[in-house]
Design a protein around this motif. Structure first.
Motif, PDB file in Angstrom:
ATOM      1  N   LEU A 240       8.643  13.032 -12.407  1.00  0.00           N
ATOM      2  CA  LEU A 240       9.349  11.753 -12.564  1.00  0.00           C
ATOM      3  C   LEU A 240       8.426  10.578 -12.254  1.00  0.00           C
ATOM      4  N   VAL A 241       7.598  10.719 -11.230  1.00  0.00           N
ATOM      5  CA  VAL A 241       6.650   9.646 -10.884  1.00  0.00           C
ATOM      6  C   VAL A 241       5.746   9.346 -12.083  1.00  0.00           C
ATOM      7  N   GLY A 242       5.257  10.405 -12.722  1.00  0.00           N
ATOM      8  CA  GLY A 242       4.416  10.214 -13.903  1.00  0.00           C
ATOM      9  C   GLY A 242       5.179   9.553 -15.037  1.00  0.00           C
ATOM     10  N   ALA A 243       6.419  10.006 -15.241  1.00  0.00           N
ATOM     11  CA  ALA A 243       7.239   9.449 -16.322  1.00  0.00           C
ATOM     12  C   ALA A 243       7.511   7.970 -16.074  1.00  0.00           C
ATOM     13  N   ILE A 244       7.749   7.599 -14.810  1.00  0.00           N
ATOM     14  CA  ILE A 244       8.015   6.199 -14.482  1.00  0.00           C
ATOM     15  C   ILE A 244       6.773   5.349 -14.743  1.00  0.00           C
ATOM     16  N   ILE A 245       5.606   5.871 -14.350  1.00  0.00           N
ATOM     17  CA  ILE A 245       4.364   5.119 -14.576  1.00  0.00           C
ATOM     18  C   ILE A 245       4.177   4.846 -16.073  1.00  0.00           C
ATOM     19  N   VAL A 246       4.373   5.898 -16.879  1.00  0.00           N
ATOM     20  CA  VAL A 246       4.185   5.742 -18.323  1.00  0.00           C
ATOM     21  C   VAL A 246       5.219   4.770 -18.890  1.00  0.00           C
ATOM     22  N   ALA A 247       6.465   4.892 -18.457  1.00  0.00           N
ATOM     23  CA  ALA A 247       7.522   4.011 -18.974  1.00  0.00           C
ATOM     24  C   ALA A 247       7.275   2.573 -18.531  1.00  0.00           C
ATOM     25  N   GLY A 248       6.754   2.404 -17.317  1.00  0.00           N
ATOM     26  CA  GLY A 248       6.519   1.060 -16.794  1.00  0.00           C
ATOM     27  C   GLY A 248       5.395   0.334 -17.503  1.00  0.00           C
TER      28      GLY A 248
ATOM     29  N   LEU B 189      11.275   6.979 -21.689  1.00  0.00           N
ATOM     30  CA  LEU B 189      12.577   6.995 -21.013  1.00  0.00           C
ATOM     31  C   LEU B 189      13.227   8.372 -21.122  1.00  0.00           C
TER      32      LEU B 189
ATOM     33  N   VAL C 276      11.806  10.256 -18.488  1.00  0.00           N
ATOM     34  CA  VAL C 276      12.403   9.873 -17.199  1.00  0.00           C
ATOM     35  C   VAL C 276      13.737  10.595 -17.001  1.00  0.00           C
TER      36      VAL C 276
ATOM     37  N   MET D  13       4.725  -2.724 -13.398  1.00  0.00           N
ATOM     38  CA  MET D  13       5.985  -2.127 -13.833  1.00  0.00           C
ATOM     39  C   MET D  13       6.729  -3.079 -14.755  1.00  0.00           C
ATOM     40  N   ASP D  14       6.833  -2.716 -16.020  1.00  0.00           N
ATOM     41  CA  ASP D  14       7.752  -3.419 -16.903  1.00  0.00           C
ATOM     42  C   ASP D  14       8.964  -2.525 -17.095  1.00  0.00           C
TER      43      ASP D  14
ATOM     44  N   ILE E   2      14.233   1.801 -16.924  1.00  0.00           N
ATOM     45  CA  ILE E   2      13.841   3.007 -16.182  1.00  0.00           C
ATOM     46  C   ILE E   2      14.954   3.416 -15.216  1.00  0.00           C
TER      47      ILE E   2
ATOM     48  N   VAL F 197       4.951  13.089 -21.087  1.00  0.00           N
ATOM     49  CA  VAL F 197       4.053  12.179 -20.362  1.00  0.00           C
ATOM     50  C   VAL F 197       2.629  12.322 -20.902  1.00  0.00           C
TER      51      VAL F 197
ATOM     52  N   LEU G 256      -3.142  11.230 -15.228  1.00  0.00           N
ATOM     53  CA  LEU G 256      -2.765   9.912 -14.721  1.00  0.00           C
ATOM     54  C   LEU G 256      -3.594   9.500 -13.506  1.00  0.00           C
TER      55      LEU G 256
ATOM     56  N   LEU H  82       0.990  14.068  -7.912  1.00  0.00           N
ATOM     57  CA  LEU H  82       1.364  15.009  -8.968  1.00  0.00           C
ATOM     58  C   LEU H  82       0.432  16.222  -8.935  1.00  0.00           C
TER      59      LEU H  82
END
Lengths: 113, 460
Positions: free
Chosen positions: A44-52, A64, A67, B57-58, B63, B104, B228, B233
């Motif tokens: 989830l941390v990775g998914a949030i970084i990518v989405a952000g 998303l 996420v 963070m956008d 999210i 991801v 990343l 992770l």
């Protein structure tokens, strides 16, 4: 972080991973598997970084989705493990009658018998 | 751009990683397991909170919305699922985690230049996709959406070989070119490989495959951490990958099987297809009333619950039967084989849910010496785990597997659906022994009948 430092951490984590489960009783194999399953939900941390960092709407949409999936893994994993372990709780009282059951914490609200 | 100092980010991630290690450690013992799981959940919450403050963070509302959707779906399902259906839920959660890792990696590919990082990308893509598709098939098997028996068709090994070869080719091409289209192709090949990997696995081996795919997802998450550059992770994924591997081997060993045998045995047609041949040697079968008398006038009864009990969901009836017998002053214990149930350790969970007290659940090492003192060993839906061939017949597929020594008991009663052999596909000589009685039928139905017969004894 440079490659060698990451490699060092990875190798050490392998040994910690081997070590922490090497003596587990078969009784707990299923909860342990489920708990480990919850832990990798940390993707989830990775998914949030990518989405952000997504600017393209399509990229955002896919991120998303990641996420949503990762959250399901993380939250569902911990909840189902907790439910499994809740089953062991009633037995605890009977094993050590003199002691206050440690797992009987106030926030445990379900399945109290 | 970040709101908190990178040093703090690293320290908070370190704290989360320590929480995960403590969680796995805590899950080693029944006393600390629940607290361990809570510590793990705390670590995860800490890490997720940290990430929002550590990088640019956008799209934050989006999210958060996605997280609400994810937990809104998963939490109620996890809370309401029946304990007997829990294995497939674990498989499902594992699969979506692998899928998330693959997505991801797919999205990060355009931001990579370094070839080594792209190697991590293709690894995550492939392994995540295998885990996702494999878990989906595992889920369908356990949910009985598709057959639980091994699905084998002649072209499988060749097809699998072709898919893997194509995947390696695509992976190399992605590393060299960084092409998203090829990455998508790799993702599809991974999905195909996942399906082909799990389809030929049948019956009792499916839980071992869940554990294996769990380790796969861990490795995919670790690789995505390399992509990343996120240490948490890497550590969490590696922990799960390593512990999952050990766990898979422990489970397989408890069933007297090898992981390779499970995965590739089916290709050779030798997986746990189980023989369907029914022997016509004479056995002693009896009525529920006879079994009730046998149990009701014993002094010590040991119940051996197995896969059949879990499938028939008869754990509550078994617990009730134990209570009814205890009210007659009979000493009743449950002998739990490490792999009884649908997953290792599953039977403990099922019986604990049915309120069987902890002292009555005896592990194999503890109870084996006590069968000698038992009047009746009641075997409910178990077969291979009590088969003496594991000790006596060197050529047998289960030779060397630790078993419950029910043959030592004065009387042995099997509740079985039919004379069909267990998953190992071999006959159980114990069933033809003079001290053995069989009661045919669904485990739960048979238990219910025996229970009412015992209650009738209590009244008379």
């Amino acid at each position: 972080m440079d490659g060698i430092a990451l490699l060092t951490i990875t190798v050490l984590a392998v040994f910690v991973g081997f070590e922490v489960v090497s003596k587990v009783s078969s009784t707990l194999h299923t909860p342990l598997m489920s708990g480990a399953n919850a832990i990798h939900g940390i993707i989830l941390v990775g998914a949030i970084i990518v989405a952000g960092q997504a600017s393209d709407p399509w990229v955002l949409a896919v991120a998303l989705l990641a996420v949503v999936l990762a959250t399901a893994n993380l939250v569902g994993g911990f909840v189902v493990t907790d439910r499994m372990l809740e089953m062991f709780r009633g037995r605890k009282r009977q094993v050590t009658p003199g002691r206050k059951p440690e797992l009987e914490e106030p926030e445990a609200k379900e399945g109290v018998r | 751009m970040s709101l908190i100092d990178p040093v703090w980010t690293s320290l908070l991630y370190l704290a989360a990683a320590v929480c995960f290690i403590l969680a796995l450690k805590g899950l080693n013992s029944p006393r600390t397991a629940r607290r361990g799981n809570l510590v793990g959940a705390f670590g995860a919450a800490l890490a997720v909170a940290t990430v929002f403050f550590s990088v640019r963070m956008d799209n934050v509302p989006w999210i958060l919305g996605a997280m609400v959707v994810g937990s809104g779906v998963a939490a109620p399902v996890a809370r309401q699922v029946k304990m007997t259906q829990m294995p497939q839920l674990v498989a499902l959660f594992n699969g979506v985690g692998g899928g998330a890792a693959a997505l991801v990696a797919l999205l990060e590919l355009p931001h990579t230049e370094d070839h080594w990082v792209r190697v991590a990308v293709v690894f995550t893509l492939l392994v995540g996709a295998v885990s996702f598709a494999g878990s989906a098939i595992t889920f369908s098997k356990l949910q009985e959406l598709v057959t639980t028996r091994p699905v084998v068709f002649p072209g499988v090994p060749a097809l699998m070989g072709a898919v893997l070869l194509a995947a390696v080719g695509a992976a190399v091409a992605v590393v060299l070119s960084g092409s998203p289209a090829l990455a998508l192709l790799l993702l599809l090949l991974g999905l195909a490989a996942g399906v082909l990997l799990v389809l030929p696995v049948g019956g009792a081996d499916v839980p071992i495959v869940i554990s294996l795919l769990n380790a796969f997802t861990g490795l995919a998450v670790a690789a995505s951490g390399l992509v990343l550059g996120n240490v948490l992770l890497v550590v969490a994924g590696t922990l799960v990958g390593a512990s999952g591997t050990i766990l898979t081997r422990a489970m397989a060993a408890a069933m007297g099987r090898s992981v390779a045998g499970i995965l590739f045995g089916a290709f050779k047609g030798g997986s746990t297809a189980g023989s369907t041949a029914v022997s016509d040697r004479p056995v002693r079968s009896s009525s529920p009333e006879d079994v009730a008398v046998l149990l009701g006038y014993a002094q010590r009864v040991i119940i051996v619950p197995g896969y059949g009990l879990a499938v028939a969901q008869g754990q509550h009836t078994a617990a009730e039967l134990a209570l009814a017998l205890e009210s007659r002053g009979i000493d009743v214990d449950f002998a739990i084989h490490p792999v009884a149930g649908r997953m290792p350790g599953h039977m403990n969970v099922l019986l604990a849910e049915a309120n069987v007290p902890y002292e009555s659940l005896k592990e194999m090492g503890e109870i084996n010496s006590e069968f000698r003192t038992a009047d009746v060993a009641l075997v409910v839906g178990a077969n291979d785990v009590v088969n003496p061939a594991a000790k006596t017949t060197a050529g047998s597929p289960i030779y060397g597997m630790p078993i419950l020594e029910v043959a030592e008991a004065r009387q042995v009663v099997f509740l079985k659906r039919s004379m069909r052999p267990g998953f190992a596909g071999i006959e159980n000589e114990l069933m033809y022994e003079p001290q053995t009685t069989l009661l045919f039928g669904d485990a739960k139905e048979s238990l219910t009948k025996v229970l009412s017969a015992v209650k009738a004894l209590n009244l008379s």
